[in-house]
Design a protein around this motif. Structure first.
Motif, mmCIF file in Angstrom:
data_model
loop_
_atom_site.group_PDB
_atom_site.id
_atom_site.type_symbol
_atom_site.label_atom_id
_atom_site.label_comp_id
_atom_site.label_asym_id
_atom_site.label_seq_id
_atom_site.Cartn_x
_atom_site.Cartn_y
_atom_site.Cartn_z
ATOM 1 N N ALA A 133 0.825 -1.211 0.000
ATOM 2 C CA ALA A 133 0.000 0.000 0.000
ATOM 3 C C ALA A 133 0.859 1.260 0.000
ATOM 4 C CB ALA A 133 -0.914 0.006 1.216
ATOM 5 N N ILE A 134 0.296 2.300 -0.547
ATOM 6 C CA ILE A 134 0.891 3.634 -0.498
ATOM 7 C C ILE A 134 0.069 4.412 0.517
ATOM 8 C CG2 ILE A 134 1.316 5.747 -1.804
ATOM 9 C CD1 ILE A 134 1.382 3.887 -4.328
ATOM 10 N N VAL A 135 0.730 5.082 1.449
ATOM 11 C CA VAL A 135 0.042 5.780 2.519
ATOM 12 C C VAL A 135 0.222 7.286 2.365
ATOM 13 C CG1 VAL A 135 -0.102 6.096 5.022
ATOM 14 C CG2 VAL A 135 0.365 3.835 4.074
ATOM 15 N N ASP A 136 -0.885 8.016 2.490
ATOM 16 C CA ASP A 136 -0.870 9.481 2.438
ATOM 17 C C ASP A 136 -1.659 9.980 3.644
ATOM 18 O OD1 ASP A 136 -1.119 12.188 1.926
ATOM 19 O OD2 ASP A 136 -2.355 11.941 0.142
ATOM 20 N N PHE A 137 -0.993 10.704 4.547
ATOM 21 C CA PHE A 137 -1.686 11.227 5.725
ATOM 22 C C PHE A 137 -1.447 12.727 5.891
ATOM 23 C CE2 PHE A 137 2.336 9.481 7.097
ATOM 24 C CZ PHE A 137 2.854 10.434 7.957
ATOM 25 N N GLU A 138 -1.207 13.423 4.795
ATOM 26 C CA GLU A 138 -0.952 14.860 4.849
ATOM 27 C C GLU A 138 -2.150 15.661 5.344
ATOM 28 O OE1 GLU A 138 0.718 16.517 1.322
ATOM 29 O OE2 GLU A 138 2.249 14.963 1.185
ATOM 30 N N ASP A 139 -3.368 15.159 5.135
ATOM 31 C CA ASP A 139 -4.567 15.889 5.547
ATOM 32 C C ASP A 139 -5.033 15.515 6.953
ATOM 33 O OD1 ASP A 139 -4.690 17.308 3.170
ATOM 34 O OD2 ASP A 139 -5.906 15.776 2.181
ATOM 35 N N LEU A 140 -4.175 14.845 7.718
ATOM 36 C CA LEU A 140 -4.502 14.494 9.095
ATOM 37 C C LEU A 140 -3.950 15.568 10.021
ATOM 38 C CD1 LEU A 140 -5.657 12.360 11.082
ATOM 39 C CD2 LEU A 140 -3.331 11.449 11.221
ATOM 40 N N HIS A 141 -4.793 16.085 10.886
ATOM 41 C CA HIS A 141 -4.381 17.121 11.835
ATOM 42 C C HIS A 141 -4.343 16.509 13.234
ATOM 43 C CE1 HIS A 141 -4.905 20.010 8.644
ATOM 44 N NE2 HIS A 141 -6.092 19.481 8.401
ATOM 45 N N THR A 142 -3.163 16.579 13.847
ATOM 46 C CA THR A 142 -3.001 16.033 15.188
ATOM 47 C C THR A 142 -2.831 17.178 16.172
ATOM 48 O OG1 THR A 142 -0.627 15.819 14.834
ATOM 49 C CG2 THR A 142 -1.964 13.888 14.355
ATOM 50 N N TYR A 149 5.076 6.887 11.445
ATOM 51 C CA TYR A 149 4.995 6.099 10.222
ATOM 52 C C TYR A 149 6.384 5.946 9.635
ATOM 53 C CZ TYR A 149 4.085 4.831 5.359
ATOM 54 O OH TYR A 149 4.092 4.213 4.132
ATOM 55 N N LYS A 150 6.742 4.723 9.367
ATOM 56 C CA LYS A 150 8.020 4.443 8.739
ATOM 57 C C LYS A 150 7.730 3.718 7.425
ATOM 58 C CE LYS A 150 12.428 2.190 9.620
ATOM 59 N NZ LYS A 150 13.200 1.387 10.560
ATOM 60 N N PRO A 151 7.948 4.396 6.288
ATOM 61 C CA PRO A 151 7.665 3.751 5.003
ATOM 62 C C PRO A 151 8.551 2.519 4.803
ATOM 63 C CG PRO A 151 8.241 6.069 4.714
ATOM 64 C CD PRO A 151 8.474 5.733 6.136
ATOM 65 N N PRO A 152 8.080 1.550 4.043
ATOM 66 C CA PRO A 152 8.895 0.354 3.809
ATOM 67 C C PRO A 152 10.127 0.691 2.978
ATOM 68 C CG PRO A 152 6.946 0.324 2.429
ATOM 69 C CD PRO A 152 6.816 1.508 3.339
ATOM 70 N N ARG A 153 11.164 -0.092 3.177
ATOM 71 C CA ARG A 153 12.403 0.130 2.418
ATOM 72 C C ARG A 153 12.198 -0.156 0.942
ATOM 73 N NH1 ARG A 153 15.976 -3.311 6.404
ATOM 74 N NH2 ARG A 153 15.447 -2.127 8.268
ATOM 75 N N ARG A 154 11.536 -1.253 0.679
ATOM 76 C CA ARG A 154 11.242 -1.614 -0.704
ATOM 77 C C ARG A 154 9.763 -1.380 -0.947
ATOM 78 N NH1 ARG A 154 12.882 -7.257 0.109
ATOM 79 N NH2 ARG A 154 14.687 -6.889 1.394
ATOM 80 N N GLY A 159 -0.350 -1.809 -5.232
ATOM 81 C CA GLY A 159 -1.187 -1.827 -4.050
ATOM 82 C C GLY A 159 -2.110 -0.630 -3.990
ATOM 83 N N PRO A 160 -3.054 -0.662 -3.068
ATOM 84 C CA PRO A 160 -3.988 0.453 -2.940
ATOM 85 C C PRO A 160 -3.317 1.673 -2.318
ATOM 86 C CG PRO A 160 -4.335 -1.112 -1.181
ATOM 87 C CD PRO A 160 -3.301 -1.713 -2.102
ATOM 88 N N THR A 161 -3.906 2.824 -2.544
ATOM 89 C CA THR A 161 -3.483 4.050 -1.876
ATOM 90 C C THR A 161 -4.427 4.263 -0.704
ATOM 91 O OG1 THR A 161 -2.637 5.021 -3.916
ATOM 92 C CG2 THR A 161 -3.170 6.541 -2.114
ATOM 93 N N ILE A 162 -3.877 4.386 0.480
ATOM 94 C CA ILE A 162 -4.662 4.612 1.692
ATOM 95 C C ILE A 162 -4.454 6.070 2.085
ATOM 96 C CG2 ILE A 162 -5.107 3.868 4.051
ATOM 97 C CD1 ILE A 162 -5.458 1.606 1.987
ATOM 98 N N ARG A 163 -5.517 6.882 1.981
ATOM 99 C CA ARG A 163 -5.434 8.298 2.349
ATOM 100 C C ARG A 163 -6.120 8.473 3.690
ATOM 101 N NH1 ARG A 163 -7.282 10.834 -3.353
ATOM 102 N NH2 ARG A 163 -9.264 10.179 -2.474
ATOM 103 N N ILE A 164 -5.351 8.985 4.662
ATOM 104 C CA ILE A 164 -5.863 9.165 6.011
ATOM 105 C C ILE A 164 -5.991 10.659 6.267
ATOM 106 C CG2 ILE A 164 -5.454 8.703 8.456
ATOM 107 C CD1 ILE A 164 -3.695 6.310 7.474
ATOM 108 N N SER A 165 -7.179 11.081 6.681
ATOM 109 C CA SER A 165 -7.425 12.498 6.949
ATOM 110 C C SER A 165 -8.252 12.626 8.223
ATOM 111 C CB SER A 165 -8.170 13.131 5.763
ATOM 112 O OG SER A 165 -9.436 12.516 5.606
ATOM 113 N N GLY A 166 -8.528 13.865 8.618
ATOM 114 C CA GLY A 166 -9.349 14.118 9.794
ATOM 115 C C GLY A 166 -8.566 14.777 10.897
#
Length: 180
Positions: A133-142, A149-154, A159-166
């Motif tokens: 999966a590709i992960v995008d969490f730029e629109d998440l406000h903490t 989050y540690k992206p995989p080395r390889r 895979g799907p793109t998982i966009r996390i927001s809120g």
């Protein structure tokens, strides 16, 4: 619309025309187009002879089976999804107090893009995504702690793109890729 062939000037089949009529009618039923606009688009579809004639009639309509939206909410306690569960196109997760754990590693993901909208007050959240999966969490406000989050080395493609927001109040979001 079903994917257009390489030669957009080729004649359309009755199945193509029926699919286009259905998309216009669904867009009207879902409130995406007005009654007058539906009539105009249906006229374009019914008089179309080639695939390129269908393009203007279907322009700006939502994709067929664009997906569903589901909401999981709890005032307190845990929210947990794991194993073989069907992930909707848009998943909204709301929790005032408690932990959230979403495990997508063995879930059925039918969409190339999945949007997860978090509205969390207090408590931690953990999301396990598929290995490719590709992960995008730029629109998440903490509000309190940064997302871990540690992206995989390889990176594997396809895979799907998982966009996390809120928004997250007090707590930390931890995102990890499945090992297998």
């Amino acid at each position: 619309m079903t994917s257009l062939p390489e030669d957009s000037s080729s004649l359309i089949s009755e199945d193509d025309r029926d699919t286009a009529v259905q998309r216009v009618q669904e867009a009207y039923a879902e409130g995406h187009v007005s009654h007058e606009e539906m009539d105009e688009r249906l006229h374009q579809v019914l008089t179309a002879k080639t695939h390129s004639d269908l393009v203007p009639a279907l322009a700006s309509l939502p994709e067929k089976n664009a997906g569903t939206t589901s909401t999981i909410a709890a005032a307190g306690g845990r929210i947990k999804r794991q194993g073989a569960w069907r992930v909707p196109r848009v998943l909204k997760v709301a929790s005032a107090y408690g932990r959230v754990h979403l495990d997508l590693s063995r879930a059925v993901i039918e969409h190339q893009v999945v949007d997860i909208e978090l509205e969390l007050g207090t408590g931690r959240a953990k999301i396990t995504v598929p290995r490719d999966a590709i992960v995008d969490f730029e629109d998440l406000h903490t509000g309190w702690k940064d997302t871990r989050y540690k992206p995989p080395r390889r990176t594997a493609s396809g895979g799907p793109t998982i966009r996390i927001s809120g928004t997250m109040g007090f707590g930390r979001l931890k995102i990890r890729h499945a090992r297998r």
